[in-house]
Design a protein around this motif. Structure first.
Motif, mmCIF file in Angstrom:
data_model
loop_
_atom_site.group_PDB
_atom_site.id
_atom_site.type_symbol
_atom_site.label_atom_id
_atom_site.label_comp_id
_atom_site.label_asym_id
_atom_site.label_seq_id
_atom_site.Cartn_x
_atom_site.Cartn_y
_atom_site.Cartn_z
ATOM 1 N N ALA A 1 32.030 86.937 65.756
ATOM 2 C CA ALA A 1 32.679 88.238 65.625
ATOM 3 C C ALA A 1 33.231 88.674 66.975
ATOM 4 N N VAL A 2 34.409 89.290 66.937
ATOM 5 C CA VAL A 2 35.094 89.779 68.129
ATOM 6 C C VAL A 2 34.990 91.299 68.161
ATOM 7 N N VAL A 3 34.681 91.848 69.326
ATOM 8 C CA VAL A 3 34.596 93.291 69.487
ATOM 9 C C VAL A 3 35.760 93.746 70.373
ATOM 10 N N VAL A 4 36.513 94.714 69.882
ATOM 11 C CA VAL A 4 37.689 95.215 70.597
ATOM 12 C C VAL A 4 37.248 96.176 71.715
ATOM 13 N N GLY A 5 37.886 96.058 72.876
ATOM 14 C CA GLY A 5 37.530 96.913 74.002
ATOM 15 C C GLY A 5 38.622 97.860 74.461
ATOM 16 N N THR A 6 39.863 97.635 73.987
ATOM 17 C CA THR A 6 41.004 98.461 74.393
ATOM 18 C C THR A 6 41.908 98.667 73.187
ATOM 19 N N THR A 7 42.523 99.823 73.086
ATOM 20 C CA THR A 7 43.412 100.098 71.962
ATOM 21 C C THR A 7 44.558 99.085 71.909
ATOM 22 N N ALA B 1 44.265 89.176 73.941
ATOM 23 C CA ALA B 1 43.184 88.473 74.631
ATOM 24 C C ALA B 1 42.569 89.360 75.713
ATOM 25 N N ALA B 2 43.406 90.085 76.430
ATOM 26 C CA ALA B 2 42.918 90.949 77.506
ATOM 27 C C ALA B 2 42.149 92.152 76.974
ATOM 28 N N ALA B 3 42.352 92.490 75.701
ATOM 29 C CA ALA B 3 41.721 93.678 75.117
ATOM 30 C C ALA B 3 40.370 93.387 74.472
ATOM 31 N N ILE B 4 39.935 92.133 74.471
ATOM 32 C CA ILE B 4 38.660 91.785 73.853
ATOM 33 C C ILE B 4 37.509 92.217 74.755
ATOM 34 N N ALA B 5 36.618 93.040 74.217
ATOM 35 C CA ALA B 5 35.441 93.459 74.981
ATOM 36 C C ALA B 5 34.430 92.333 75.061
ATOM 37 N N GLY B 6 34.232 91.644 73.932
ATOM 38 C CA GLY B 6 33.253 90.570 73.922
ATOM 39 C C GLY B 6 33.077 89.992 72.540
ATOM 40 N N VAL C 1 28.314 89.495 74.170
ATOM 41 C CA VAL C 1 28.583 88.863 75.459
ATOM 42 C C VAL C 1 30.003 89.217 75.859
ATOM 43 N N THR C 2 30.182 89.740 77.066
ATOM 44 C CA THR C 2 31.502 90.189 77.494
ATOM 45 C C THR C 2 32.477 89.008 77.599
ATOM 46 N N ALA C 3 33.750 89.310 77.380
ATOM 47 C CA ALA C 3 34.773 88.274 77.257
ATOM 48 C C ALA C 3 34.980 87.473 78.526
#
Length: 283
Positions: free
Chosen positions: A127-133, A143-148, A184-186
């Motif tokens: 599972a991918v967790v989004v970190g930025t809108t 890719a740069a917006a993936i939190a982890g 786990v952070t990206a």
């Protein structure tokens, strides 16, 4: 870094994993933390300036679903070539997507209670967790917006899923999709380089796949999804399951009361779930 949501002394908090302990962070859970614009700085400062300060031993905490309140949970139904072929389908030009609700998610060691289904199946997933809108994002922006990343099992009620052409009712039972145990952070993990996704049933391995064989990478999925719906910090995207699901076996094999499912992605963590169901006859 590894981040989690824990319960300690009667309250919940986001936490940084420090060895075998958890260092509380200034948010009630990881969903809340990711909603803070400076969440990366908060985590970085906790890791560099006060490593281990006020950390709570693992034996004193309950590890919860790390992201309990996503606005959106979107899943890719067919994304590993072996699973697509075992289901008798051609490789897709576009991802097959469906949605879940936050209520579908549950804790990494929760019991899976499903009293309305006789054809209960497993689907181990990254599972991918989004970190930025994200909105109309290019693949590099996604890719740069993936939190982890975290571990999931998309427990599926196949009898309900087969009732209509739409999958929703077989995928969205409350508290049936365990998630965790940590994110786990990206910056520390790269699914395109290859992560093993493993599921065992009562000690027997039933699934083993590798994320480097995904038809659509995590970044491609987020980019594609963001073209039709905005993604926000804390949203979750499940990337699909490898071959070895019960429905694909000959004859099919489904979960029964008391079965133990262990879902593992080395480098992230392990889910341990017991199935509880009283159903013994077709609906």
């Amino acid at each position: 870094m590894k981040l989690a949501t824990i319960r300690h002394a009667g309250s919940t908090t986001a936490a940084l994993v420090v060895g075998d302990a958890f260092q509380p962070l200034p948010a009630g859970n990881l969903s809340d933390l990711l909603g803070m614009p400076a969440w990366k700085q908060i985590v970085s400062e906790a890791a560099s300036e006060h490593p281990g300060l006020a950390a709570v031993p693992a034996s004193d905490v309950e590890i919860l679903n790390p992201v309990p309140t996503p606005a959106k949970v979107i899943c890719c139904g067919l994304n590993y070539s072996d699973h697509i072929l075992e289901m008798g389908r051609d490789l897709p030009a576009y991802p097959t997507l469906f949605a879940k609700f936050a209520d579908t998610l549950t804790d990494p060691d929760a019991q899976i209670v499903a009293d309305e289904s006789v054809d209960l199946d497993w689907e181990a997933e990254l599972a991918v967790v989004v970190g930025t809108t994200l909105q109309n994002a290019r693949e590099d922006e996604a890719a740069a917006a993936i939190a982890g990343y975290t571990v999931a099992n998309d427990i599926s009620m196949r009898d309900w899923q087969r009732r209509t052409l739409q999958w929703l009712q077989g995928k969205a039972f409350d508290r049936t999709t365990p998630l965790g145990p940590v994110m786990v952070t990206a910056d520390e993990i790269n699914p395109e380089a290859g992560l093993e996704v493993i599921c065992t049933l009562n000690g027997t391995e039933v699934q083993r796949g590798n994320t480097k064989t995904l038809v659509f990478s995590a970044a491609k999925l987020l980019s594609y999804i963001s073209t039709f719906t905005i993604l926000r910090p804390g949203d979750v995207v499940l990337t699909g399951t490898p071959g070895g699901v019960g429905m694909g076996m000959n004859p099919p094999l489904f979960l029964k009361d008391g079965d133990e499912l262990i879902t593992e992605i080395p480098g992230i963590g392990t889910l341990r779930n017991i199935v509880r169901t009283r159903v013994t006859a077709d609906l």
